[in-house]
Design a protein around this motif. Structure first.
Motif, PDB file in Angstrom:
ATOM      1  N   ASP A  48       0.857  -1.186   0.000  1.00 34.32           N
ATOM      2  CA  ASP A  48       0.000   0.000   0.000  1.00 34.32           C
ATOM      3  C   ASP A  48       0.890   1.232   0.000  1.00 34.32           C
ATOM      4  O   ASP A  48       1.679   1.429   0.925  1.00 34.32           O
ATOM      5  CB  ASP A  48      -0.892  -0.009   1.239  1.00 34.32           C
ATOM      6  N   SER A  49       0.789   2.065  -1.033  1.00 33.08           N
ATOM      7  CA  SER A  49       1.674   3.227  -1.130  1.00 33.08           C
ATOM      8  C   SER A  49       1.462   4.157   0.061  1.00 33.08           C
ATOM      9  O   SER A  49       0.328   4.432   0.468  1.00 33.08           O
ATOM     10  CB  SER A  49       1.413   3.992  -2.434  1.00 33.08           C
ATOM     11  N   GLY A  50       2.570   4.623   0.623  1.00 32.94           N
ATOM     12  CA  GLY A  50       2.508   5.542   1.741  1.00 32.94           C
ATOM     13  C   GLY A  50       2.273   4.898   3.088  1.00 32.94           C
ATOM     14  O   GLY A  50       2.189   5.583   4.104  1.00 32.94           O
ATOM     15  N   GLY A 273     -15.246  19.614   4.496  1.00 38.27           N
ATOM     16  CA  GLY A 273     -14.168  20.567   4.659  1.00 38.27           C
ATOM     17  C   GLY A 273     -12.787  20.050   4.347  1.00 38.27           C
ATOM     18  O   GLY A 273     -11.823  20.822   4.337  1.00 38.27           O
ATOM     19  N   ALA A 274     -12.643  18.759   4.072  1.00 42.50           N
ATOM     20  CA  ALA A 274     -11.330  18.180   3.800  1.00 42.50           C
ATOM     21  C   ALA A 274     -10.937  18.405   2.347  1.00 42.50           C
ATOM     22  O   ALA A 274     -11.774  18.321   1.445  1.00 42.50           O
ATOM     23  CB  ALA A 274     -11.331  16.682   4.108  1.00 42.50           C
ATOM     24  N   SER A 275      -9.661  18.698   2.108  1.00 53.86           N
ATOM     25  CA  SER A 275      -9.141  18.797   0.749  1.00 53.86           C
ATOM     26  C   SER A 275      -8.935  17.394   0.190  1.00 53.86           C
ATOM     27  O   SER A 275      -8.724  16.432   0.945  1.00 53.86           O
ATOM     28  CB  SER A 275      -7.811  19.560   0.734  1.00 53.86           C
ATOM     29  N   ASP A 276      -9.016  17.274  -1.136  1.00 52.41           N
ATOM     30  CA  ASP A 276      -8.824  15.967  -1.757  1.00 52.41           C
ATOM     31  C   ASP A 276      -7.424  15.440  -1.475  1.00 52.41           C
ATOM     32  O   ASP A 276      -6.425  16.147  -1.673  1.00 52.41           O
ATOM     33  CB  ASP A 276      -9.011  16.063  -3.270  1.00 52.41           C
ATOM     34  N   ALA A 277      -7.350  14.218  -0.982  1.00 53.68           N
ATOM     35  CA  ALA A 277      -6.053  13.592  -0.750  1.00 53.68           C
ATOM     36  C   ALA A 277      -5.412  13.222  -2.080  1.00 53.68           C
ATOM     37  O   ALA A 277      -6.091  13.053  -3.102  1.00 53.68           O
ATOM     38  CB  ALA A 277      -6.221  12.356   0.124  1.00 53.68           C
ATOM     39  N   LYS A 278      -4.111  13.060  -2.061  1.00 54.30           N
ATOM     40  CA  LYS A 278      -3.375  12.705  -3.267  1.00 54.30           C
ATOM     41  C   LYS A 278      -3.691  11.272  -3.676  1.00 54.30           C
ATOM     42  O   LYS A 278      -3.764  10.371  -2.840  1.00 54.30           O
ATOM     43  CB  LYS A 278      -1.875  12.856  -3.022  1.00 54.30           C
TER      44      LYS A 278
END
Length: 293
Positions: A48-50, A273-278
């Motif tokens: 799993d990346s990251g 409210g969360a920004s899109d994760a990479k």
């Protein structure tokens, strides 16, 4: 005296023949026995990346046994050991998994039970599956109990996994998949109340010869929903594309080598409210063998 002996012998033979003809011999039904139908072993690598599972990932070694009792009951046993693997840090124990399953064949449908035990949780499932012509499906429903309440932010939950409808047309099969969890008991602010994954799955053969068979599977997760207690918890929705390539090679009539490679393209959408994760990926490779008796 000699004539009397011969007469008695003739009467004995005639009596035995008559008894055999007019008195049927009762047939003794064989008692069903628990028999081993297959044994197998596999090795699986998940990356799993990251993640913190090492640069190789999580490596799992498993052993399986299939059993049958009579014509209607089948059982499965599986034991697996996991390690976090890294080229620099080596292999570190990461837990285990044990599974016990049972199926009762009822003709066009079957009923079953499954228990899965891990270091931090146990899962108990009631199961059913059916097949009527070109339509089939299966449903697993039960309870997942964590050995430590709230471990990693997850409490006990009612768990559901199913493909209620699969339709086959020629060699191709398409179906709807649902996985869901509902937190058991009360929750507090920002606690997860429930979650769902919705997928469309497509199966198709690619190649088949005397010994080798190749097939592919595509999954599109079009909905990944989470609901929290309150409305202040930020979270990511993962609508992903999943591709799986499978292969099986029959070494003999009884021994088969098989495996698969899975790759997930993860795409995230932030909510509340969360920004899109990479975007990232998930890879899975498995190879094993099965011997059938």
């Amino acid at each position: 005296m000699k004539k009397l002996t011969l007469l008695l012998a003739a009467l004995s033979v005639a009596s035995a023949a008559y008894a055999k003809e007019v008195m049927p011999v009762a047939e003794v039904e064989s008692t069903p026995m628990l028999a081993v139908t297959s044994v197998g072993q596999f090795i699986e690598v998940d990356n799993d990346s990251g993640s913190s599972d090492g640069n190789i990932g999580k490596v799992m070694l498993g052993n399986s046994v299939g059993l049958a009792y009579g014509d209607d009951w089948t059982f499965g046993l599986m034991a697996r050991k996991d390690w976090i693997t890294d080229t620099d840090d080596g292999m570190q124990s990461e837990g285990h998994r044990l599974e016990l399953s049972a199926w009762k064949d009822m003709g066009d449908y079957s009923l079953g039970f499954k228990w899965r035990g891990e270091e931090d949780k146990d899962r108990f499932l009631l199961r059913t599956k059916y097949s009527y012509g070109m339509v089939s499906g299966w449903i697993d429903a039960g309870y997942e109990a964590y050995n430590e309440d709230g471990k990693n932010g997850v409490a006990d939950q009612w768990y559901f996994e199913m493909m209620p409808v699969k339709v086959s047309y020629g060699p191709v099969t398409v179906g709807y998949y649902l996985e869901a969890g509902i937190t058991a008991g009360s929750t507090s602010t920002d606690d997860l109340e429930n979650w769902t994954n919705h997928q469309i799955r497509l199966y198709a053969p690619l190649y088949k010869a005397d010994k080798l068979a190749l097939s592919a599977e595509y999954r599109y997760q079009f909905r990944n929903n989470k609901e929290y207690d309150g409305d202040s918890k930020e979270w990511q929705e993962n609508n992903r594309h999943i591709g799986i390539l499978k292969a099986a090679y029959a070494m003999t009539d009884d021994l088969t080598i098989d495996g698969y490679y899975r790759y997930d393209f993860n795409k995230y959408d932030g909510h509340d409210g969360a920004s899109d994760a990479k975007d990232d990926y998930y890879g899975e490779f498995c190879v094993g063998w099965t011997y059938k008796f």
